[in-house]
Design an enzyme around this catalytic site. Structure first.
Site, PDB file in Angstrom:
ATOM      1  N   LEU A  48      33.693  45.117  38.494  1.00 56.94           N
ATOM      2  CA  LEU A  48      33.922  46.268  37.574  1.00 56.94           C
ATOM      3  C   LEU A  48      32.781  46.853  36.674  1.00 56.94           C
ATOM      4  CD1 LEU A  48      37.355  44.854  36.287  1.00 56.94           C
ATOM      5  CD2 LEU A  48      37.124  46.506  37.623  1.00 56.94           C
ATOM      6  N   LYS A  99      32.330  50.495  37.847  1.00 55.08           N
ATOM      7  CA  LYS A  99      33.162  51.424  36.853  1.00 55.08           C
ATOM      8  C   LYS A  99      32.137  51.693  35.465  1.00 55.08           C
ATOM      9  CE  LYS A  99      37.722  50.376  38.200  1.00 55.08           C
ATOM     10  NZ  LYS A  99      38.193  51.782  38.511  1.00 55.08           N
ATOM     11  N   GLU A 107      42.838  45.622  32.178  1.00 57.11           N
ATOM     12  CA  GLU A 107      41.779  46.818  31.794  1.00 57.11           C
ATOM     13  C   GLU A 107      40.669  46.500  32.836  1.00 57.11           C
ATOM     14  OE1 GLU A 107      41.956  49.175  29.781  1.00 57.11           O
ATOM     15  OE2 GLU A 107      43.398  48.720  28.383  1.00 57.11           O
ATOM     16  N   CYS A 108      40.354  47.787  33.137  1.00 57.61           N
ATOM     17  CA  CYS A 108      39.102  47.772  34.085  1.00 57.61           C
ATOM     18  C   CYS A 108      37.770  47.514  33.580  1.00 57.61           C
ATOM     19  CB  CYS A 108      38.887  49.177  35.040  1.00 57.61           C
ATOM     20  SG  CYS A 108      38.693  50.411  33.999  1.00 57.61           S
ATOM     21  N   GLY A 109      37.757  47.502  32.265  1.00 55.81           N
ATOM     22  CA  GLY A 109      36.394  47.647  31.628  1.00 55.81           C
ATOM     23  C   GLY A 109      35.842  48.541  30.931  1.00 55.81           C
TER      24      GLY A 109
END
Length: 259
Positions: free
Chosen positions: A133, A137, A239-241
């Site tokens: 991630l 991301k 959460e993806c970060g």
């Protein structure tokens, strides 16, 4: 009802280092509807304003809402290279329909090169997912912030989505950038009503049982006993970060403010 738009002194638009009294700003924005919150951000941050979109299940709501107020706003899309084919087609459909000023950011490594060097890191529920991630991301978003001079980031987070999002206020500061959440208090029913009112589409995979749509390897269908976010990261991560503070100092500040 839309609250009266009262602007705090700015000169002429705030920078990332400018000081905004978050308590005062949140007291004001708490009385605003979603469109008024976008207008407030536009007046305060002007050229430093951008928004993000995942082109997920209900992304058309924020894309439509925001571009009615700021038509040319940069729309940052983090493309991991692992998205569903339907997502790429959905994004193009909305880009054309809404005339989006789309800015696409990717990781430094291609998916093929990353897998050759690091394997399928996301299969490790702990460090592997965090590394993946961060690479696909968080790092691209940091590059977008630098490239576009972003000082305020509009995000379509909703309080009912995750435990973390339930702690947020209409405006926050994360890693030096302000974040405004226009639809933070909206329910799923309100989102659906907005889509219907403006004849906007859901992501096509919604009809197949997907509620929260991200990478192909980290997205699954949800059942009646699951929340929407349980369909992401094998149910182990909400959460993806992108929407979490990066530094220990930010985490400490968030905790001390009671958020």
């Amino acid at each position: 009802m839309m609250g009266r738009l009262v602007l705090f002194p700015t000169s002429p638009a705030m920078t990332a280092s400018a000081t905004l009294n978050l308590d005062d700003a949140n007291a004001q924005l708490g009385a605003f509807d979603a469109a008024a919150r976008v207008a407030w951000a536009k007046e305060h941050f002007r050229g430093g304003l951008a928004m993000t979109s995942s082109f997920g299940a209900q992304s058309a709501v924020m894309l439509h809402l925001v571009t009615q107020v700021v038509p040319d706003i940069p729309i940052v899309w983090i493309d991991t290279g692992y998205l569903f084919p339907e997502t790429y087609r959905f994004a193009e459909q909305l880009r054309q329909r809404l005339g989006l000023n789309l800015k696409v950011y990717t990781g430094d490594l291609t998916p093929a090169r990353y897998e050759a060097l690091h394997g399928r890191a996301w299969e490790d529920a702990e460090q592997g997912q965090r590394d993946y991630l961060r690479a696909f991301k968080v790092a691209p978003m940091k590059r977008a912030i630098e490239d576009l001079g972003i000082t305020c980031w509009l995000a379509g987070l909703r309080a009912e989505q995750t435990d973390h999002r339930a702690t947020l206020r209409p405006v926050e500061k994360q890693d030096g950038v302000y974040k405004v959440h226009p639809i933070l208090s909206w329910t799923g029913q309100q989102v659906g009503a907005y889509l219907k009112q403006h004849k906007l589409p859901y992501h096509p995979l919604v009809e197949q049982g997907y509620a929260s749509i991200g990478d192909t390897h980290s997205t699954r269908k949800v059942t009646d006993e699951m929340t929407d976010r349980d369909g992401r990261f094998t149910g182990l991560r909400q959460e993806c970060g992108l929407h979490l503070p990066e530094t220990p100092e930010e985490n400490q500040s968030r905790g001390s403010s009671g958020l």
